[in-house]
Design a protein around this motif. Structure first.
Motif: not given
Length: 103
Positions: A25-42, A54-65
């Motif tokens: 759970x902690x790792x998934x939350x960390x993945x959400x935060x990281x994916x959200x920031x990187x997606x926003x930056x991209x 929508x364009x950052x969604x695949x990146x966010x899903x990978x970061x969560x996984x």
């Protein structure tokens, strides 16, 4: 290897896996935060080419996984090495599968 309760010697044992669940759970939350920031930056860097979440969604899903996988792996090590990961269903005693060697 059959696990037995060290207290009552019952073989009715449950595996708790608390570290694995919490780590995942902690790792998934960390993945959400990281994916959200990187997606926003991209999306800011790419401008009109890639727009919106929508364009950052695949990146966010990978970061969560990946975050979940890493957290669960660390939690499994914590379960095995530190926590009492097994519980007797008969008497409620919690114990570890690895014996503790005191020096």
């Amino acid at each position: 290897m059959i696990l037995q309760c060290p207290s009552c010697e019952s073989v009715c044992i449950s595996t708790l896996n608390r570290g694995r669940r919490i780590g995942g759970i902690v790792g998934a939350v960390g993945g959400i935060v990281y994916g959200w920031r990187v997606g926003a930056l991209l999306s800011v860097m790419a401008g009109p080419v890639i727009t919106g979440p929508v364009a950052a969604l695949p990146l966010l899903v990978r970061c969560i996984a990946v975050g979940y996988g890493v957290g669960a792996a660390i939690g499994t090590v914590i379960d095995t090495e530190i926590l009492d990961n097994h519980q007797c269903r008969s008497c409620g005693c919690s114990f570890s599968s690895t014996p503790i060697n005191y020096i």
